[in-house]
Design a protein around this motif. Structure first.
Motif, short mmCIF file in Angstrom:
data_model
loop_
_atom_site.label_atom_id
_atom_site.label_comp_id
_atom_site.label_asym_id
_atom_site.label_seq_id
_atom_site.Cartn_x
_atom_site.Cartn_y
_atom_site.Cartn_z
N CYS A 224 77.38 74.52 107.08
CA CYS A 224 78.65 74.62 107.80
C CYS A 224 79.76 74.99 106.84
CB CYS A 224 78.95 73.27 108.47
SG CYS A 224 80.55 73.24 109.28
N SER A 226 82.86 74.12 107.28
CA SER A 226 83.96 73.16 107.20
C SER A 226 83.55 71.69 107.07
CB SER A 226 84.93 73.35 108.36
OG SER A 226 84.28 73.18 109.57
N CYS A 227 82.29 71.34 107.34
CA CYS A 227 81.88 69.96 107.05
C CYS A 227 80.68 70.00 106.10
CB CYS A 227 81.57 69.17 108.33
SG CYS A 227 79.98 69.55 109.09
N TYR A 229 77.59 69.50 106.72
CA TYR A 229 76.29 69.73 107.36
C TYR A 229 75.54 70.85 106.64
CZ TYR A 229 72.65 71.14 110.60
OH TYR A 229 71.43 71.47 111.14
N CYS A 392 78.52 74.79 114.20
CA CYS A 392 77.93 73.60 113.56
C CYS A 392 77.57 72.58 114.64
CB CYS A 392 78.97 73.03 112.60
SG CYS A 392 78.50 71.46 111.86
N CYS A 395 80.54 69.74 114.01
CA CYS A 395 81.99 69.96 114.08
C CYS A 395 82.22 71.33 114.67
CB CYS A 395 82.63 69.81 112.70
SG CYS A 395 82.41 71.24 111.62
ZN LIG Z 1 80.35 71.23 110.50
#
Ligand SMILES: [Zn+2]
Length: 568
Positions: A224, A226-227, A229, A392, A395
């Motif tokens: 991901c 932005s997180c 994962y 994702c 998120c």
């Molecule tokens: Zn994410």
């Protein structure tokens, strides 16, 4: 250490067997030589680099509270029979028999042997947790050994095994190992992505792989933006960001699509996007025909398909197996009216409207097909691979993909080995219970080559200081010159007092050859003793940056120490 004693048989040309840059450089820099497919001799400089890496691994394991032991590499079949892996491991296990005909293997891993060892010690709850590790040679009879040390048949790894009274205690050690592995990678100057992974032949509930992003990696990672994962593509989950289907119709309509067997051709001809086409991929699983349906813009994920089919015994349909599909034609097969074959639908196809699919008739497709009205997408399963831009699962970020080299893999095993091998402990109430286990592997010879893959330029290897075979190469341009020989001895002695080891090139060869070899071998700092010595100066070069500086011969030791502090 003298260059000649260190046995550094450098090569000018790329050896034919080298498929990737790091493999080529380890051979050309005289660090290793092949013996047979996937089996290598590490020459002194290669062995020194491996020792540095194993020192880092040992240091982090000890700091995390683990203790080193040595397990047998030659292991009797009995232990493996008890866990069921003597047969499950298949042809990848190197097997042999002793003179009495008893079966043994050359260990590919050691869960069985450590579990039996600890079971016989029969710890009490006061002794737990235990975390025991070894750094050992391991064996795997690869179908296709390749890429030098990246996929060999004999390799080095650190394997650790932890034993706990309960799952919560395992969680604590698992978290500590996760941190230790991250620290090992950092100290070896490797940037890793940690991803969730399948547990495979080792088994257990949860596992994480430590991956170095590299174009030559054999695994595909999904992560991901932005997180945190991240997952191996074999078990990623994703949410689509695109809608499937197209404006529908009252009923499916047949379209003549001669010779159009690709999704792109069919979509363009009918005037829809690939998102509106249902892709059919034909497989034979356990001898039975299976049609796997996914949205036209995706591929089938074979690891996910294996999980959905609950078998590893499957392959794409071959020409000579076509009768299993009763005359259906690849490229023109679709779900409407399909009979006599096992089907699987990717979850994303549920509720698709205005879809295009094969008409189960040569050279024809159907358009305006609605799931639910014209066919039922059952059973549904997650069998499609992610594409870049998917969402994702955790998120609203987007998923990206990269290839990675797996350097480490940690597992929560639970009771997978302790139950069959009866590895019990006595709890506080005097009751005997199976221990909860974890296992943690990191490939040290694989790290060796991965470091080279990540730290090199067109001239050769650029060793990070922490894992360089030696930190300094001293190049004596004219070994017959008394003042150069004397300066070499003085600098080597001064550095030895500071515990800095030196590789000294005092071969009677041209400066050009020696400079090229020094760049190829790639020790972090080079010191050149040449004509400038008459003026009391030596030449110092930082391999990574190529930066050169003149240093007073009397301050050469200090200059090297400062350069080493600056080198990556
Ligand atoms: Zn994410």
């Amino acid at each position: 250490m003298k260059f000649t004693h260190a046995t550094v048989p450098t090569l000018k040309e790329k050896p034919a067997e080298a498929e990737v840059a790091s493999h080529e450089l380890l051979l050309r820099a005289g660090m290793m030589r092949p013996l047979a497919a996937g089996i290598y001799t590490l020459l002194p400089l290669g062995a020194l680099a491996l020792a540095r890496i194993e020192d880092v691994v040992r240091d982090e394991m000890n700091a995390a509270g683990a203790c080193e032991l040595i397990l047998p590499t030659l292991q009797p079949s009995d232990a493996w029979e008890e866990s069921g892996r003597w047969s499950a491991y298949g042809p990848e296990m190197m097997r042999l028999a002793d003179r009495q005909g008893r079966d043994f293997c050359l260990a590919p891993t050691a869960e069985e042997v450590i579990t039996l060892t600890v079971a016989r010690i029969a710890p009490s709850y006061r002794d737990l947790p235990l975390n025991l590790y070894q750094i050992q040679t391991k064996f795997r009879d690869e179908t296709r050994p390749r890429f030098g040390l990246l996929r060999g048949r004999e390799f080095r790894m650190k394997d650790a095994y932890s034993f706990h009274a309960d799952a919560a205690d395992l969680d604590e050690t698992y978290a500590r190992m996760y941190e230790a592995y991250s620290a090992m990678a950092r100290r070896c100057s490797l940037e890793v992505k940690v991803v969730e992974a399948a547990t495979g032949l080792i088994g257990g509930d949860i596992s994480h792989e430590f991956m170095v992003v590299s174009g030559i990696g054999e695994d595909v990672l999904v992560f991901c933006d932005s997180c945190d994962y991240g997952a191996n593509a074999e078990l990623e989950s994703h949410r689509p960001s695109r809608a499937i289907g197209s404006p529908g119709g009252a009923a499916p309509e047949e379209v003549h699509t001669p010779d159009m067997t690709t999704i792109q051709d069919v979509a363009a001809f009918i005037g829809v996007t690939p998102e509106a086409v249902i892709k059919c991929v034909m497989y034979v699983a356990d001898g039975e025909a299976v049609a796997a349906f996914v949205p036209g813009y995706r591929e089938v994920s074979e690891p996910k398909l294996a999980a959905a089919l609950r078998t590893d015994d499957f392959h794409p349909l071959r020409e000579d197996e076509r009768e299993l599909f009763g005359g259906l034609t690849p490229g023109f097969t679709g779900p409407v009216g399909l009979r006599g074959v096992r089907v699987l639908y990717d979850s994303e196809l549920a509720g698709g409207q205005g879809m295009v699919c094969g008409a189960n008739r040569l050279d024809y497709h159907l358009r305006g097909v609605d799931e639910g009205r014209d066919f039922a997408a059952e059973p549904l399963a997650d069998i499609a691979a992610a594409v870049a831009g998917d969402l994702c699962p955790r998120c609203e970020g987007s998923l990206g993909m990269a290839r990675g080299i797996e350097i480490g893999h940690i597992f929560k095993l639970g009771l997978k080995y302790s139950e069959p091998l009866k590895a019990h402990f006595t709890d506080a109430d005097g009751v005997s219970r199976p221990m909860v286990m974890g296992t943690y592997g990191i490939g040290t010879s694989r790290i060796l080559q991965t470091v080279v893959e990540q730290h090199r330029d067109e001239k050769g290897i650029c060793w990070p200081t922490a894992v360089a075979p030696l930190p300094v190469e001293l190049i004596v341009l004219d070994p017959g010159n008394g003042s150069q020989a004397e300066a070499a001895a003085r600098i080597t002695g001064g550095l030895a007092e500071r515990s800095v080891q030196v590789l000294t090139d005092e071969r009677s060869l041209s400066p050009g050859i020696k400079f090229n070899d020094a760049d190829l071998v790639g020790l972090p700092v080079q010191v050149v003793l040449g004509k400038k010595l008459v003026d009391g100066m030596v030449d110092l070069k930082i391999r990574h940056t190529g930066e050169r500086r003149d240093v007073a011969a009397g301050d050469a030791v200090g200059g090297v120490i400062r350069a080493l502090e600056e080198a990556p």
